[in-house]
Scaffold this motif. Structure first.
Motif, mmCIF file in Angstrom:
data_model
loop_
_atom_site.group_PDB
_atom_site.id
_atom_site.type_symbol
_atom_site.label_atom_id
_atom_site.label_comp_id
_atom_site.label_asym_id
_atom_site.label_seq_id
_atom_site.Cartn_x
_atom_site.Cartn_y
_atom_site.Cartn_z
ATOM 1 N N MET A 1 3.314 0.016 11.577
ATOM 2 C CA MET A 1 2.755 -0.529 10.321
ATOM 3 C C MET A 1 3.493 0.048 8.968
ATOM 4 O O MET A 1 3.660 1.430 9.141
ATOM 5 N N LEU A 2 4.033 -0.858 8.170
ATOM 6 C CA LEU A 2 4.483 -0.284 6.895
ATOM 7 C C LEU A 2 3.600 0.372 6.051
ATOM 8 O O LEU A 2 2.545 -0.273 5.785
ATOM 9 N N ASP A 3 3.843 1.379 5.723
ATOM 10 C CA ASP A 3 2.981 2.283 4.676
ATOM 11 C C ASP A 3 2.991 1.260 3.362
ATOM 12 O O ASP A 3 3.889 0.950 2.886
ATOM 13 N N PRO A 4 1.694 1.197 2.676
ATOM 14 C CA PRO A 4 1.579 0.196 1.660
ATOM 15 C C PRO A 4 2.249 0.595 0.485
ATOM 16 O O PRO A 4 2.449 -0.177 -0.418
ATOM 17 N N ARG A 5 2.441 2.010 0.338
ATOM 18 C CA ARG A 5 3.338 2.423 -0.930
ATOM 19 C C ARG A 5 4.738 1.933 -0.986
ATOM 20 O O ARG A 5 5.017 1.921 -1.879
ATOM 21 N N VAL A 6 5.368 1.600 0.253
ATOM 22 C CA VAL A 6 6.593 1.054 0.401
ATOM 23 C C VAL A 6 6.527 -0.474 -0.074
ATOM 24 O O VAL A 6 7.627 -0.769 -1.071
ATOM 25 N N ARG A 7 5.558 -1.284 0.118
ATOM 26 C CA ARG A 7 5.652 -2.630 -0.304
ATOM 27 C C ARG A 7 5.229 -2.701 -1.973
ATOM 28 O O ARG A 7 5.879 -3.251 -2.781
ATOM 29 N N THR A 8 4.331 -1.698 -2.336
ATOM 30 C CA THR A 8 4.039 -1.382 -3.911
ATOM 31 C C THR A 8 5.297 -1.224 -4.642
ATOM 32 O O THR A 8 5.568 -1.723 -5.695
ATOM 33 N N ALA A 9 5.948 -0.219 -3.992
ATOM 34 C CA ALA A 9 7.143 0.175 -4.726
ATOM 35 C C ALA A 9 8.177 -0.900 -4.684
ATOM 36 O O ALA A 9 8.551 -1.276 -5.958
ATOM 37 N N GLY A 16 10.057 -5.128 -12.358
ATOM 38 C CA GLY A 16 10.461 -4.304 -13.602
ATOM 39 C C GLY A 16 9.316 -3.189 -13.994
ATOM 40 O O GLY A 16 9.274 -2.747 -15.308
ATOM 41 N N ARG A 17 8.257 -3.127 -13.193
ATOM 42 C CA ARG A 17 7.183 -2.276 -13.592
ATOM 43 C C ARG A 17 7.620 -0.808 -13.072
ATOM 44 O O ARG A 17 6.812 0.219 -13.302
ATOM 45 N N ARG A 18 8.588 -0.558 -12.323
ATOM 46 C CA ARG A 18 8.894 0.800 -11.949
ATOM 47 C C ARG A 18 10.607 0.622 -11.949
ATOM 48 O O ARG A 18 11.180 -0.406 -11.690
ATOM 49 N N ASP A 19 11.160 1.987 -12.485
ATOM 50 C CA ASP A 19 12.659 1.809 -12.355
ATOM 51 C C ASP A 19 13.261 2.311 -11.189
ATOM 52 O O ASP A 19 12.513 2.405 -10.291
ATOM 53 N N LEU A 20 14.575 2.292 -11.147
ATOM 54 C CA LEU A 20 15.255 2.401 -9.687
ATOM 55 C C LEU A 20 14.919 3.640 -9.265
ATOM 56 O O LEU A 20 14.693 3.869 -8.195
ATOM 57 N N GLU A 21 14.971 4.855 -10.015
ATOM 58 C CA GLU A 21 14.982 6.253 -9.761
ATOM 59 C C GLU A 21 13.499 6.381 -9.324
ATOM 60 O O GLU A 21 13.428 7.046 -8.114
ATOM 61 N N SER A 22 12.529 5.978 -9.821
ATOM 62 C CA SER A 22 11.041 6.349 -9.600
ATOM 63 C C SER A 22 11.015 5.253 -8.112
ATOM 64 O O SER A 22 10.068 5.969 -7.322
ATOM 65 N N ALA A 23 11.500 4.095 -7.986
ATOM 66 C CA ALA A 23 11.220 3.275 -6.869
ATOM 67 C C ALA A 23 11.684 3.992 -5.702
ATOM 68 O O ALA A 23 11.006 4.424 -4.463
ATOM 69 N N ALA A 24 13.169 4.395 -5.801
ATOM 70 C CA ALA A 24 13.654 5.359 -4.616
ATOM 71 C C ALA A 24 12.969 6.562 -4.303
ATOM 72 O O ALA A 24 12.875 6.934 -2.926
#
Length: 75
Positions: A1-9, A16-24
């Protein structure tokens, strides 16, 4: 099962609520904590999504590839 933080990120990055660096960084953190997460682009992945996956892969490489294993998802 995929960690829900992955989908959220991914969703927050796409909206556009999270930038590339923080999402990565969050994706790499999930990989470090769970010991598994592999992400692959799909044929319909946007250039921004591909950039996110490239940065994630770079962070994983910098971590020494820790956590290699299952948990694959296509973006």
């Amino acid at each position: 099962m995929l960690d829900p933080r992955v989908r959220t990120a991914l969703i927050e990055y796409q909206q556009g609520r999270r930038d590339l660096e923080s999402a990565a960084w969050l994706l790499a953190q999930v990989r470090r904590e769970t010991g598994r997460l592999e992400l692959y682009p799909s044929a319909s992945s946007s250039p921004a999504e591909r950039a996110l996956l490239a940065r994630f892969a770079q962070l994983v490489t910098e971590d020494g590839g820790a956590g290699a294993g299952g948990g694959a998802a296509v973006v």
